[in-house]
Structure formats: structure tokens, C-alpha cells
Design a protein around this motif. Sequence first.
Motif, PDB file in Angstrom:
ATOM      1  N   LYS A1154       0.795  -0.796   0.084  1.00 42.21           N
ATOM      2  CA  LYS A1154       0.245   0.291  -0.049  1.00 42.21           C
ATOM      3  C   LYS A1154       1.357   1.186  -0.260  1.00 42.21           C
ATOM      4  CE  LYS A1154      -4.203  -2.276   2.439  1.00 42.21           C
ATOM      5  NZ  LYS A1154      -4.724  -1.664   3.139  1.00 42.21           N
ATOM      6  N   GLN A1155       1.979   0.849  -0.295  1.00 46.81           N
ATOM      7  CA  GLN A1155       2.977   2.409  -0.284  1.00 46.81           C
ATOM      8  C   GLN A1155       2.920   2.934  -1.356  1.00 46.81           C
ATOM      9  OE1 GLN A1155       4.605   2.875   2.702  1.00 46.81           O
ATOM     10  NE2 GLN A1155       2.936   1.692   3.491  1.00 46.81           N
ATOM     11  N   GLY A1156       2.670   1.966  -1.942  1.00 47.82           N
ATOM     12  CA  GLY A1156       2.430   2.751  -4.260  1.00 47.82           C
ATOM     13  C   GLY A1156       1.445   2.234  -4.735  1.00 47.82           C
ATOM     14  N   THR A1182      -3.112   6.429  -6.034  1.00 55.78           N
ATOM     15  CA  THR A1182      -2.743   6.752  -7.952  1.00 55.78           C
ATOM     16  C   THR A1182      -2.396   8.096  -8.281  1.00 55.78           C
ATOM     17  OG1 THR A1182      -4.683   6.788  -8.195  1.00 55.78           O
ATOM     18  CG2 THR A1182      -4.415   4.600  -8.400  1.00 55.78           C
ATOM     19  N   LYS A1183      -1.665   8.338  -9.400  1.00 54.58           N
ATOM     20  CA  LYS A1183      -1.348   9.283  -9.589  1.00 54.58           C
ATOM     21  C   LYS A1183      -1.399  10.274 -10.949  1.00 54.58           C
ATOM     22  CE  LYS A1183       3.591   8.778  -9.624  1.00 54.58           C
ATOM     23  NZ  LYS A1183       4.793   9.005  -9.341  1.00 54.58           N
ATOM     24  N   LYS A1184      -0.985  11.181 -11.438  1.00 52.96           N
ATOM     25  CA  LYS A1184      -1.299  11.231 -13.186  1.00 52.96           C
ATOM     26  C   LYS A1184      -0.717  10.051 -13.974  1.00 52.96           C
ATOM     27  CE  LYS A1184      -2.946  16.186 -13.066  1.00 52.96           C
ATOM     28  NZ  LYS A1184      -2.372  17.134 -13.779  1.00 52.96           N
ATOM     29  N   GLU A1185       0.914   9.827 -13.469  1.00 52.01           N
ATOM     30  CA  GLU A1185       1.397   8.512 -13.963  1.00 52.01           C
ATOM     31  C   GLU A1185       1.140   7.285 -14.020  1.00 52.01           C
ATOM     32  OE1 GLU A1185       3.104  12.689 -13.590  1.00 52.01           O
ATOM     33  OE2 GLU A1185       2.190  11.259 -12.241  1.00 52.01           O
ATOM     34  N   THR A1186       0.074   6.784 -13.508  1.00 54.25           N
ATOM     35  CA  THR A1186      -0.089   5.613 -13.425  1.00 54.25           C
ATOM     36  C   THR A1186      -0.853   5.017 -14.779  1.00 54.25           C
ATOM     37  OG1 THR A1186      -0.218   5.930 -10.680  1.00 54.25           O
ATOM     38  CG2 THR A1186      -1.102   4.341 -11.802  1.00 54.25           C
ATOM     39  N   VAL A1187      -0.712   3.994 -14.938  1.00 51.91           N
ATOM     40  CA  VAL A1187      -1.156   3.135 -15.802  1.00 51.91           C
ATOM     41  C   VAL A1187      -1.891   2.087 -15.530  1.00 51.91           C
ATOM     42  CG1 VAL A1187      -0.355   1.844 -17.880  1.00 51.91           C
ATOM     43  CG2 VAL A1187       1.015   4.083 -17.472  1.00 51.91           C
ATOM     44  N   PHE A1188      -2.863   2.005 -15.941  1.00 52.61           N
ATOM     45  CA  PHE A1188      -3.918   0.735 -15.485  1.00 52.61           C
ATOM     46  C   PHE A1188      -4.496   0.263 -16.988  1.00 52.61           C
ATOM     47  CE2 PHE A1188      -6.890  -1.554 -13.143  1.00 52.61           C
ATOM     48  CZ  PHE A1188      -7.930  -1.600 -13.979  1.00 52.61           C
ATOM     49  N   GLU A1206      -8.733   8.816 -11.667  1.00 49.66           N
ATOM     50  CA  GLU A1206      -9.126   9.348  -9.882  1.00 49.66           C
ATOM     51  C   GLU A1206     -10.505   9.308  -9.691  1.00 49.66           C
ATOM     52  OE1 GLU A1206      -7.380  13.484 -12.366  1.00 49.66           O
ATOM     53  OE2 GLU A1206      -9.480  13.287 -12.281  1.00 49.66           O
ATOM     54  N   ARG A1207     -11.451   8.193 -10.180  1.00 46.73           N
ATOM     55  CA  ARG A1207     -13.219   8.133  -9.755  1.00 46.73           C
ATOM     56  C   ARG A1207     -12.532   6.916  -8.614  1.00 46.73           C
ATOM     57  NH1 ARG A1207     -16.126   5.239 -12.127  1.00 46.73           N
ATOM     58  NH2 ARG A1207     -18.711   4.521 -11.509  1.00 46.73           N
ATOM     59  N   GLY A1208     -11.703   6.422  -8.998  1.00 45.71           N
ATOM     60  CA  GLY A1208     -10.744   4.796  -7.562  1.00 45.71           C
ATOM     61  C   GLY A1208     -11.420   3.575  -7.925  1.00 45.71           C
ATOM     62  N   LEU A1229      -1.719  -2.213 -11.753  1.00 44.59           N
ATOM     63  CA  LEU A1229      -1.232  -0.700 -11.816  1.00 44.59           C
ATOM     64  C   LEU A1229       0.324  -0.913 -11.922  1.00 44.59           C
ATOM     65  CD1 LEU A1229      -4.152   0.173  -9.253  1.00 44.59           C
ATOM     66  CD2 LEU A1229      -3.878   1.878 -11.414  1.00 44.59           C
ATOM     67  N   LYS A1230       0.628   0.059 -12.221  1.00 43.89           N
ATOM     68  CA  LYS A1230       1.729   0.493 -12.590  1.00 43.89           C
ATOM     69  C   LYS A1230       2.397   1.827 -12.444  1.00 43.89           C
ATOM     70  CE  LYS A1230       6.418  -0.955 -14.868  1.00 43.89           C
ATOM     71  NZ  LYS A1230       6.627  -2.378 -15.540  1.00 43.89           N
ATOM     72  N   ASP A1231       3.057   2.757 -11.905  1.00 45.24           N
ATOM     73  CA  ASP A1231       4.386   3.794 -11.545  1.00 45.24           C
ATOM     74  C   ASP A1231       5.475   3.706 -11.299  1.00 45.24           C
ATOM     75  OD1 ASP A1231       2.109   5.103  -9.054  1.00 45.24           O
ATOM     76  OD2 ASP A1231       3.876   3.746  -9.659  1.00 45.24           O
ATOM     77  N   ASP A1232       6.571   5.267 -11.285  1.00 45.45           N
ATOM     78  CA  ASP A1232       7.592   4.391 -10.542  1.00 45.45           C
ATOM     79  C   ASP A1232       7.639   4.174  -9.083  1.00 45.45           C
ATOM     80  OD1 ASP A1232       7.755   8.745  -9.797  1.00 45.45           O
ATOM     81  OD2 ASP A1232       6.169   7.238  -9.161  1.00 45.45           O
TER      82      ASP A1232
END
Length: 1492
Positions: A1154-1156, A1182-1188, A1206-1208, A1229-1232
Amino acid sequence: MSLVTVPFYQKRHRHFDQSYRNIQTRYLLDEYASKKRASTQASSQKSLSQRSSSQRASSQTSLGGTICRVCAKRVSTQEDEEQENRSRYQSLVAAYGEAKRQRFLSELAHLEEDVHLARSQARDKLDKYAIQQMMEDKLAWERHTFEERISRAPEILVRLRSHTVWERMSVKLCFTVQGFPTPVVQWYKDGSLICQAAEPGKYRIESNYGVHTLEINRADFDDTATYSAVATNAHGQVSTNAAVVVRRFRGDEEPFRSVGLPIGLPLSSMIPYTHFDVQFLEKFGVTFRREGETVTLKCTMLVTPDLKRVQPRAEWYRDDVLLKESKWTKMFFGEGQASLSFSHLHKDDEGLYTLRIVSRGGVSDHSAFLFVRDADPLVTGAPGAPMDLQCHDANRDYVIVTWKPPNTTTESPVMGYFVDRCEVGTNNWVQCNDAPVKICKYPVTGLFEGRSYIFRVRAVNSAGISRPSRVSDAVAALDPLDLRRLQAVHLEGEKEIAIYQDDLEGDAQVPGPPTGVHASEISRNYVVLSWEPPTPRGKDPLMYFIEKSVVGSGSWQRVNAQTAVRSPRYAVFDLMEGKSYVFRVLSANRHGLSEPSEITSPIQAQDVTVVPSAPGRVLASRNTKTSVVVQWDRPKHEEDLLGYYVDCCVAGTNLWEPCNHKPIGYNRFVVHGLTTGEQYIFRVKAVNAVGMSENSQESDVIKVQAALTVPSHPYGITLLNCDGHSMTLGWKVPKFSGGSPILGYYLDKREVHHKNWHEVNSSPSKPTILTLPSGLWGATDLRGVTYTPTGGLSFLESVDGLTEGSLYEFKIAAVNLAGIGEPSDPSEHFKCEAWTMPEPGPAYDLTFCEVRDTSLVMLWKAPVYSGSSPVSGYFVDFREEDAGEWITVNQTTTASRYLKVSDLQQGKTYVFRVRAVNANGVGKPSDTSEPVLVEARPGTKEISAGVDEQGNIYLGFDCQEMTDASQFTWCKSYEEISDDERFKIETVGDHSKLYLKNPDKEDLGTYSVSVSDTDGVSSSFVLDPEELERLMALSNEIKNPTIPLKSELAYEIFDKGRVRFWLQAEHLSPDASYRFIINDREVSDSEIHRIKCDKATGIIEMVMDRFSIENEGTYTVQIHDGKAKSQSSLVLIGDAFKTVLEEAEFQRKEFLRKQGPHFAEYLHWDVTEECEVRLVCKVANTKKETVFKWLKDDVLYETETLPNLERGICELLIPKLSKKDHGEYKATLKDDRGQDVSILEIAGKVYDDMILAMSRVCGKSASPLKVLCTPEGIRLQCFMKYFTDEMKVNWCHKDAKISSSEHMRIGGSEEMAWLQICEPTEKDKGKYTFEIFDGKDNHQRSLDLSGQAFDEAFAEFQQFKAAAFAEKNRGRLIGGLPDVVTIMEGKTLNLTCTVFGNPDPEVIWFKNDQDIQLSEHFSVKVEQAKYVSMTIKGVTSEDSGKYSINIKNKYGGEKIDVTVSVYKHGEKIPDMAPPQQAKPKLIPASASAAGQ
């Protein structure tokens, strides 16, 4: 033994059995009967032959028909002759019968005379035999009296003398003893009985006129011992002993040997008194314990004389091995008791323990078995610990460790063993072998010289590792040859010094090669080499190097190149299987390396000892009510056996349990601790160092019961009724049944003036009615069997055939399976005269129980003869044994048949009698009872009332005098308890309890218990309201714990994987204390274990931040609050621990996840109202760079719109779910900062659940059933949002389920489900129901297809059917005509087609809607009513146009147009569309009919 006819010598009767009387008479009667049968058969055969001949003649006459007169006369003459012959023959037969009768009468008279003579001779012989027997009894009594006068204990006149002889000489020991009866002499060598058969020719034992000799032939050094002679008779025992020392010819070769005394026969100087009388008061019995427990075996005894300074010697043995005190065992002897205590039991302690109290006067001993079961394993399924750990052949850096394997019944087989060592003085255990060793022997190397070590062994199987064995005795790593090299050198005078032999060898520097290299032990895993040190060896310390070589290779390889060996032996491992090796050894010191030793013979690593074969036949026999004796044949291959394991199993199950937990070395074993009355099967395994044999064959099923003995004698014979020709007798059954039910009784009688006894019954009387003809000896009629509260039975038997007015006496013997017991004493003289008095006869079977110091309880049975009216009550009288006046106990009659007599004087002896009373008065008193001493027996125990640990109220009673046949009988108001709903009886050994299941006021009263097969052991207890109230209060207190807990010890898991253990008490005072215990070790508050207590709420908790695999075990919280205490435990072992550990690890990983970006809710599904499956997951952090991404089977799944992170919430719709949608769906889900994946596989149960959920939506949205008529029948339809065949649907007709068939077809489409009723009939009327099941509920739609609804549907179906039939049979074109034809002028055009119709259709051709005139230019041809063709020869431009063909019959038809285009030669072919199949135009039936 047969119970029908028992020979007289097996009974204790003084007469012959009936089966041995008048043998000659029975022989004559048998011969007469056989002759009579033969004559009867002969006469019957003759009469049959005559009757058949006459019948044959009559038949011939009847068949002849009408005959002439001459013939008739001839026939009548012949008939007269035959009649005359027949009468003559009958007269001869009558004369012969009369002669035969006279001869038989004369023979019968002679026979009667012979029988009478034989009877008188037999009676004379019997009288002579009785006189002879009487004289023998008298002489035997006089002989017994004479023997008592001259009998005396053995006395030794000349004692044994010690001898010292040389080898191969003979030695004779002799002594003289006197005593009466003649003493029996046994010879012992060092306490062991000498058996001549064991060593034939070695010993010769003789006895002549009181002089007893033992001669030892050709004595050798092993015959050096102490020899003892023990003389024994009925009055005592004496012994004498002497030492025999056998010397060798060269005294310097004779080792030191101490000549000790045999065990149990100490020297007279040790105990100056001749005899100690030892009587055991309390003995230890068979004991069952577990490893790790403590136990004390104790005997209390009475030693006479009791001397403070001189006592007999107490010795403890385990399996004939003398025990000494150690850190495991402690012994005590004194103050009238001897005890052996174990502080920490191991299976090594299992065995037969014997306590021997030894004095010069003899030996008193007692033995019992101690069973030690395995402790609970550390890991479920792990084997038990090994045992009997021994160390052998210790040296500077080497020792051999041996042990015995554990028994495995329910566990998996042992795969091997780990050997651990520990240096004495430390607690650092080191594992010696990396891989488990397969056999029970292992050479441990790498020891440090001069240090002491202890060892232990652990067994390994597929489940885990066992507990360690008991540690061995400490062993020092020293060379035992060092002492041999130490020599004493004598100097001048008496001085001497000790030097090593190395100091005398000079200045040798390089050592010589070792000698005598050989393999002292060979196994599959290693080879142990041994050798002798070199000579000379030098003063410097020696080391050895070992080299090996494969036979035939010629190359040598050093085995211990890294570490030098200091001991003259070494274990070589890592040898290749199947190859032979040779070895050599080199010695070395600081000066250099010696030459190699001689090469050994080829050696191959293999197991010399193999697993033993299975033991032979197993026999189980009865012993006691809780034990069985098991014997077996030794295995055929018993190589180096360590012993045997015995297993048992309850018959009918396959749950085998070990009977012994340590191998026994003999092929006979007593299995204790079995359940009385249960049936068992036994098997045996042989054990050696290599492993265990296969299981033996199973024994026969045996029921656990006590061994049988004959019963004791009946007693109390009394006369209960007499009618002048027979007497009714009663008696009491034997006090001891012998462990088997009594099968019957033998009765003997005699008249008073006769000396010979005569048997009443030749076969034992049984508890059934037996009637024999009166007037014969032995005629009996067993009238009844009654029961007494004391467990005794009284038999009533009517003896017939008596002479009125005569006096008779009787005696009785009981019989069971073991045989016939002792007969009773003769009864009183009973006179045979009829009883006619109106008063009742005597009561009988007077028994007593609960005899105490001032009271007793008396019981009796009602009279057999009740007089002229029923018995209404009883009077009980008593008196002192020697007094003459009877005292009546009760002033008024008692209706009960028992009475408690109080206020008696202690120590007095009383007798009792009972008088029955009826309306006519007081009847005849009963026989006087046996004298009863009013005094409580020593050790008398009363019924105790108590509450057990579970709070159950019980009455308990102990009886140490029980035998194997004894039974407890509980009574209420002296009537046996049989109410299982209110009472429960539990008997274990000599203790019995009566439990009150639901105690209330109905349970108040007097309770009694008696024990059969004892000397009247009984007791009673009055349960009054006060006592019941006390017991119920105590029961309530025990059942309710002192410190009640709101919550037992439990756990919960927090985030980051923290585990909290907690419990809550209802109330805790400020002084309450508590402690946490993990795996038997208390833990305190620390960073690892954060412990706290809130006494206001009663919550005690412990939080562990890091929960790992090391925390497996048992967690316990103990609470103390004043005198009250409570405890709660939580076992986290095995699967339970894995569950907690996995949950903790999961929470820890969840925290990191849950840290990412992560899924707040993992992928799940639901079904929308439109019946679409929706996959839903919730994302977080999540953030803008997060890819689903959506993936199916790891392939990107394209969607029309991207999810809004953003809606979750992310959704994926699957419309119209079917099997093609099976697969694994992933959401990623993936980001840095990391990635997360959620997976849902649509298959199996998930897919089935989706179908059920869709069924729920479709079932709710289903439309009412609708009727649709088709040519095939009536179709019922139900429309819904989505339908698939995988949904669970049912169609019902009149509440009966419909299966798809030719008549009723079930199907559906995506929008509806339907039921097709083909060719409906009247039977198809009724209510139709459509059901769809969603896993919980049934959604139903119904339609009543009957009455007008059915009639309208059926009429519509008939219309559709008729239209379909017409459509099917009307005229039509099947194929062959195009819509456009292009042809060049001058060619021939042929239009051909196929038509169909039933009946055959009419075919007409038209051109431009005009009939075609047939000619040579136009021709039409119809073949077989279906092949039609039109031919135009020499086509011209005029032939262009529209041609039509009409095909029609009475059901209608169709018209087909064909356009023909003709072009001239040389012209361009006109552009036209490609020809297609011509489309027909329908001609209705009415039109066709009008056309016709």
C-alpha cells in the motif's frame, strides 16, 4: 471336559458313574434288540413278496376278459390249491412264531437272572471299594498325624567346603541335610540355577540318604564361582555355599577375579541372625507413565524381627539386571518400606522391576512391569526417541555409539538417525553426521584427546525429527592401551617406580609401520579399520594416515589427508557401492613417516547383518481381566536380535497401538492395561541394529478375561418343602466362582443308615427345568433361581424317588469350564414326610452384608412352602453363638426381606434365624445362619460420596480383595439398580462409582454395594436431603470456575504483521498476578514481547512486532488472584501456526504494497440489471503517471473507454457471458513507486456462480408464458433479458418435471426459453410451469393450457399444420431454370428443370403469357412426372421474349419466368447480368382450383 458324562475319578465322589454300571447287561440287551429287528425285517419282506404275487395274479385275471367254462374250472381249481397252500403256510408261520416266543421268554428269563446276578456282584464290589476307601482315608489321617509329629524344617549337618583346583581337574562339592518331608535341593552358580541339560556332561548331581553332591567335570577358568545349595521343604529353607577357584598352570597369565557371593545369599558374617520373616503389606502394581514424568515404586512390609542396626538387604532389578543409584534413580529402604524413585522417566526405564528382600533365611520378592510411553512428539507424526544409548571402544579421538530403535505403529517408518555429542561441562550440542545414518550404530570421530563427552540420538522420518534420547554416560577420549604400556620397575629394597614402555625402547625416532591392520566392522556406509601401534613407536606422539585403493587399480589415495588420526582405529566413509577396496596404514611422528603396513585383504562396503525375518506364529492366552499372555515363535533368521516389539489392535478396527516401548529379549510377553471384555488382535516385530522385520501374522482374536479355576464349594443346604416322595432343597452358590459362570451342580444323596453315596444327577443340573422319570436315582426337577443383593445365587432342586419316612443327607459340588469344585459338607438329616401344616415353611438363604462393629444388614428369601395363605411378614431372631435364648429383633413383622440389626456388641459372635408369618400364624423358623462376628474387618471401607473434577456427583467404593471374577453390584433399598436414565456405573479395576445423572429428591434413600467372589465385602450409604444439598452445592462450585473468563486466550493480527495475544477476565482485583508462558518458558515485558494488563477491564495482552517461524508453540496465560487461579492456552503448532504466520506475513506485505499504487479492493464481479457481467476493482494511491491495463490470458484487453483512476473505480463489462469468455482476467497498476496486480479467473466455480447470478436477474425479468402455435405443435415461450443453456431451468407439466423428448422438446435462444409440444393431444392439457434456479430461489412462470386456451391453440395448430402440409405438397420447381438466357440465332435452346408435387403437378409453358403451340420448332417433354424440358430448334430472333412455366396441383403451385434473348451471328453478345436462379411466383390453391 465333557459335562454330559464325567468319570468318577474326575469327581470327588465315592461311587462309580452310571455310565460304568452293568456293562454285560447293556451288551445282552443290545444283542437282543438287534436280533429282533432282523427277524421283523425278514417277515415283513416275505409278506410284501406274497402280496405282490397275489396282486400280479389278480391283474392277469382282470386283463384276460371272458374265458370258457373249462378254463374257468381250471382256474377255480388252481385258486383252491393256492388257498389250501396259503392256510398251510399260515399255520406253519404261527407254529414258528409260538416256538420263537417261547425261546425268547426262556432267553429273557436267563437274561433277568444274569442281570440280577451282575447287579448283586456290582453292589458287592462297590461295598468292598467303599470299605477299602474308608480304610485308606483312616490310614491317610493317621499318616498325616504321624507326619505332623515327626515333621521338621531342613537342617544342614555337614556344610559345603571351598576348593581350589587346577584347570582340567574335577571337583566334587557335597553336604548333608536332614528334615521331614524330605527337602528338595537345588544347586546355584553365582545365583543362577544349574541346569544339567544345558551343558550335558559338565555337571553331575546325586542324592543318597541325605548326602547331596555336585561334581564338576574338567573344570576350566570360567568355573571359578560361588556355588550354593538350597534345601527346601514345607517347613522352611536353609542354604550353604562354598567358593571354587580354578587356577591356570602359569599364574602370571591369570587375571584378577573376585569370587563374590550369589545374589540373595549373603555371608553369615553380614547378617548374624538366621532368618528374617518379611511380609509385604502393600505392593506396587503394573504402572503406566510417559517420558518426562516422575514415578515411585514402593512396597511397605513387615520385617520380623525388627532390628535397628541389622536389616535385610533390599535389591532392585530391572529385567534381572541389578540397579544402582544414579542421577535418574534414587533408592530408599527403611522404616518398613522400600522405594525406587525416578526423577525423569525415559523409555530406557521400561521393564520388569523386582524388589528382592535378601536375608540369610531366604529371599522375598515382588515384581511388576513399568511401561513408559513416548512423550508427545515435537512435530506431529514424528517418531519416538531412541533408547539404550551405549558407547563402546573409546579411544583418543574415536568412539562407537549404539542404540535401540523406537517402535512405530501409527507413525511413518524411521528413515535414519542423527547422533549429537556434547563436551562435558558445556551445553553445546554438535551434530556428528550430516546425513541420517540408517543403522543403530555409528562411529564418532574428531574427538579431542583427554576430554569427556556425552552423546544422544534423534530419529528421523518423513514427518520430522523425534525428541532426543536419554544422554549416555560420560566417556573420556583416552587410549586404554596407555595403561598397558605403564610398567613398574623394582629398585633396591621395597621401592619401585612407574615408567612407560616407550622409555625403554631407546632413541628410536621414525616409528615403525602399524601391524595387524584389519576391518573390525563392515557396513554399507562405512568400514572401521583397526590396527596395533608400531613397535618400536618412539617417545614422540604418534599419528596415523590411512590409504585406500580400489582392487585392481594400482593407485593409492590418502583418506585422512587433512586431519591426522591419533587412535589405532578409523572409520572410512564415502566408499563406492559394489567395489572392493584394500587398505594400508602409515604411522608418523615429528621425525617422519613410517613405511606402510601390510595391505589388508579385499573389503567391500556392505551390510553384514540383514533385517531379521518376521516372527512365527503368535499365540495369545488369557491371564487376568486386564492382561493377556502373548507368545510367538522366534524368526528363522534372528541375526544379532535386539528384541521384539508387540502391537495390539481392537478387533474390527485397524488402529494398532504399541504394547511395549522398549524391545524385549524373550518370546513371551504379558500385555497389561487392556480393557476387560474387549477383543484384541496381536502381532510381533523383530528388531536388530539394521531395522525391523515385517509384521508377523496376526494372532487369533482373544477376549480379555481372567484365567479360569474351579469354583469353591456350595454351602447352606436346607430343606424347603417335602411331599412325602420328593424333597425341595436349597443351597447357596459358591463364594468364589473361579472366574467363569457356574454351569451346574452335582448332587449326591444317601440314606442315613447307608455308608455309600449315590449320585442324584449324572449330568450337572443347569438353571433350566429338567424332568426325569420318578423312581430312578437322579430324577431331578430344578424349580428356580433367585438373586440376592450380595451377589449370591440360591438354587432350588426337587429330588424325587425318595422313600417316605426315611432320613436322607445330601452334598453338592459346583462345576464350571475349569472343572468340578470341592463338594459341600454333608447336609443335616432330612426326614421324607409330607408337609401339611397351614403355617408357612422356613425362609432360606440367610446372607449378611455391611458387618460393622455394632450392626449388620441381614437378607433372606421367601419360603417355598407358603402354607394355606400367603406370607404377610417376617420376624428376625438372634442370639449369641453359645447362648440358648432367642431374641426377636422386630416386635412387629416386616414386609421387606431385609433388615438392619443394630445395637450389637462388638467382638461378639451371633447367629440368626427368620420366621415367616401368614394368616394362620408363625411358621417354621429357618435354619440357623452361619455364625457372624460383629466386628468390622481391618481395612473396611465405606461408600464415599463426592464430586469429581467435572462436578458430577457420585458414590464411590474401593475393594482391594477383588478377584478376576468379582463384580460390583449397586442397589437402592437393596434392590439392584437398573435405571440407566438416572444412574451411571463406572468400574475401573478395584474402584467403582455410581453417578447420579440428574440428582434431585427422587434420589434420596439408602444405597448399598456388594462385591461378589469376596468374603462378604459390602457397604451402604444413606443419602439424606442435607447430604444431597451439600453435594449439589459442591458440584455447582466445581462446575463454575473461580475466575470466569469473558474471553479465552485468542490472537488478532494488526497491520505491519504485528500479532496480539489477549484474554479478558470478568473481574481482576488489584492484587491479581499473571504471567505469559511460551513453550514452557516464561516471558517478560520487553521490546520483543510487549505485555500489559488493564485490571479495570480484565484484559491481559501481549503484542509481538515480528512474528516468525521461531514463534511456533503453545502460548499460555496463568492468572492468580488470591487462592483462585485460572489458565488459558492457545496451541499454535502445525497447520494452526502456519495460518497465523501466513496471515502475519500477508499483513506485512499488505503494508508494503500500500506504499505505492495498489488495489483497495481486488478484482471482483457482479451482474448488472441488463444481465451483463461486470468486473470491478477499486484503486488507491494513484497519480497521473499511473498506468492501468486490462488483460485476458496475459493479452491486452482493449476497451472502448479508459478507466478514470481519479474516480477510484475501474469496470469491465462482459455482455452475454458464455464459455468463450473463460480465461484469466488481470487488472494491473504501475508507476515509478511500484506495481500491483489483481487476478480473477473466470472458470469452474466462478463461472458457475456468474451463471447463477445471471439466472437471478433473468428470473426476475422473465415474462409470463406465451403460446405460439407452429406446424409442429404448440410452443410455450418465456422471454427474458438473456438466456443460455447453462442456466439451471426446468419445465413442469402438472408439477411433474419434463425431460426433453420427441414429443416435448426443450430449447431456447438468447432472448427466450421455449417448450415445444409436438402433435398435442388431450393428455397434454394442464398447468405448465417454467422454473429457473439461481442457487437460492426458484423463479417460476406458469400457464394453464386447458379448456378454451387449449382448444384455441389446438385449432390454430391444425390450421398451421394444414397450411404446412399444403406448402409441403404443392407443385413447385426444385431447380434448373435461370432467370435470363442468351443464345445465338440458329442454335437449339433446351430449358430443363425438375418439378415436385403430391399429387403430381400439371406443367404448362407460356410465351409472353400466351400458351405455346407445340410443333417441331417448340417441343415439351415430361419424364417420370418430375423432369420437364422445353426445346426450341433453330432459334430465331422471334423466339426472344419471356417464357413462363406453370407448375400446379390441387394444393397450389408456382410460376417461373425465364427471359430469352437471341442475337444474330456476328453480333456482339449483349451485356447482361450473370444468370441467376429464377424466382418463382406462388399460385394459391384456390387459383389453381379455379384454373382447373
